[in-house]
Design a protein around this motif. Sequence first.
Motif, short mmCIF file in Angstrom:
data_model
loop_
_atom_site.label_atom_id
_atom_site.label_comp_id
_atom_site.label_asym_id
_atom_site.label_seq_id
_atom_site.Cartn_x
_atom_site.Cartn_y
_atom_site.Cartn_z
N GLU A 1 0.80 -1.43 -0.18
CA GLU A 1 -0.06 0.01 -0.05
C GLU A 1 0.85 1.34 -0.08
O GLU A 1 0.43 2.34 -0.05
N ALA A 2 2.20 1.17 -0.04
CA ALA A 2 3.21 2.43 0.21
C ALA A 2 2.92 3.49 -1.07
O ALA A 2 2.89 4.40 -0.88
N LEU A 3 2.75 2.63 -2.40
CA LEU A 3 2.72 3.44 -3.58
C LEU A 3 1.17 2.90 -4.10
O LEU A 3 1.17 1.93 -4.74
N PRO A 4 0.41 4.00 -4.17
CA PRO A 4 -1.03 3.56 -4.52
C PRO A 4 -1.16 3.35 -6.05
O PRO A 4 -0.16 3.87 -6.59
N PRO A 5 -2.08 3.05 -6.48
CA PRO A 5 -2.16 3.00 -8.04
C PRO A 5 -2.22 4.30 -8.74
O PRO A 5 -2.69 5.25 -8.05
N PHE A 6 -1.89 4.47 -9.93
CA PHE A 6 -1.84 5.69 -10.59
C PHE A 6 -0.55 6.56 -9.98
O PHE A 6 -0.31 7.79 -10.56
N LEU B 1 7.29 -9.06 -14.20
CA LEU B 1 7.67 -8.83 -12.72
C LEU B 1 7.92 -7.36 -12.48
O LEU B 1 8.65 -6.73 -13.30
N GLY B 2 7.44 -6.84 -11.35
CA GLY B 2 7.52 -5.32 -11.07
C GLY B 2 6.11 -4.89 -10.95
O GLY B 2 5.18 -4.65 -12.22
N LEU B 3 5.56 -4.73 -9.89
CA LEU B 3 4.09 -4.68 -9.63
C LEU B 3 3.70 -3.26 -10.12
O LEU B 3 2.47 -3.42 -10.96
N ILE B 4 4.41 -2.21 -9.97
CA ILE B 4 3.85 -0.83 -10.44
C ILE B 4 3.68 -0.75 -11.84
O ILE B 4 2.77 -0.46 -12.43
N GLU B 5 4.96 -1.21 -12.73
CA GLU B 5 4.93 -1.28 -14.14
C GLU B 5 3.69 -1.94 -14.78
O GLU B 5 3.07 -1.71 -15.59
#
Length: 541
Positions: A90-95, A186-190
């Motif tokens: 949850e540290a970096l939210p979507p968008f 692999l790499g959740l945000i990207e």
Amino acid sequence: MRIGVDVGGTNTDAVLIDGLRIIATNKQPTTPDVSSGVSAAIRAVLEEGNVAPGAITAVMIGTTHFTNALVEANRLDRVAIMRLASPSGEALPPFTGWPAPLAKQICGQIFLLPGGYEFDGREISAFDEERVREAARRCGESGIDSIAVSSAFAPINSAMEERAAQAIRAEHPGASISLSHTIGRLGLIERENGVILNAALAGLARHVVASLERALSDLKLAAPLFISQNDGTLISAQDAARYPVMTIGSGPTNSMRGAAFLTGINDAIVMDVGGTTCDIGVLSKGFPRESSISVDIGGVRTNFRMPDILALGLGGGTRIHLDPELYMADLLAETDLRIGPDSVGYRILQDAFLFGGRTLTASDIAVAAGRTRFGDPARIPPLSATVQTAIWRRIQAMFADGIDRMKTAKGEVPIIAVGGGHFLIDDDLPGATQVLRPAHASVANAVGAAIAQIGAQLEQIVDYDSVPRHAALERMREAVSARVAANGGLRESIQIVDMEEVFLSYLPGRSAQVRMKAVGDLAEPSSPAAGTVIAGARHAH
């Protein structure tokens, strides 16, 4: 026989191919609705080749629909994103890191839910089906039909994303669901960014595919429709409607595959000069070199398969910014001249001096300098030799700089010049051992679409302590080959064209991340000649 079509920002190109022979080619201005330009180009090659629609066994199209939609932030769906990674994810939210206008337009609702995996396969937290169902109900009540699901380390274990999709369908049957493990690495945000973009394009993708299918039906073409992917291979029209982001880099890859086919050269730098841009890419073993880093799409970082392309704002329709009072100057200062990056695009037939317009373009300069012949040279205003030379040298310097940025080693390299604006590339271009201009270079993109093969890629993390390396790799070969066959590839033609193996020191034992790519000829049992196109193209390379 096959028809290949590539839709660019300025032109829509089509070719008709029978075996290894190119029967007919056509170049039409790209139309605002795109599909009418596609219809006109296909009709033209059928007429030129004197071929009945029933003789066509397959139609392959590369389109800029989805790229333009993202760049222009137009016709995009509102998306609900369900991230299965709480509490640690949850540290970096979507968008995060998105351009604010694009995020505002796409973001519908955000749900941070329990789930996901650690890098070694352990659960971050247990999957909570009821919370996913509740999120799906809220989406339905809000009128949000496009849903993107991402889970931590889903490419290693996709079980939670699949379970989430089942729960969403149960509560919101009309939803269009995009799962991140089918899109990115692999790499959740990207990876999450990629699946959000895919979901945002879902409605447009269905509309585009339906309009292209109607266009083929109106032309009495019963042949199956395939869409070009970012890696130079094909997917069915139905899969393109589900995974539109996998097609947004198809233009440059089509040109590169076409360049390889037309020259028989597997390893070179390809410069595809259109009306708006020059796309520079590297051919490796006959296929475009893939980007090994995150790729920026409309200001959004993603990690799905994309060609390693450098796009220069330099093409046939590029505007030459120079005060008309300096057209006959004997001396130009560095600041007096600017080239691009803006272009008149498909309006070149109205705006360029060559065609009666009032805008000085790169094409005007090439014709004035005697590098090519088209339009009406008499309409170009008088330009001094100093001005012509200064503009031409600046154009070549921009090209040479682009080559240097794409090379991975010192020395000169062969250049394959393709695209409708390839006349802008000088034969003595710095950094080139030679500049090759194959026959049909101006429609290499459509040729690349026509000769494309069915492809699939598989990425896994493998523990060689539990499974011997040769057995693990053979299992992956079988799995990726099965995907190619399931997508329409001819089983006996399937081959592994690329494999990447990276050992992971942060995992216990001998673990490696393995990515494997396979391609195969399109199975066309009703037309042996059409199969010859692909088999011959592969051997020619």
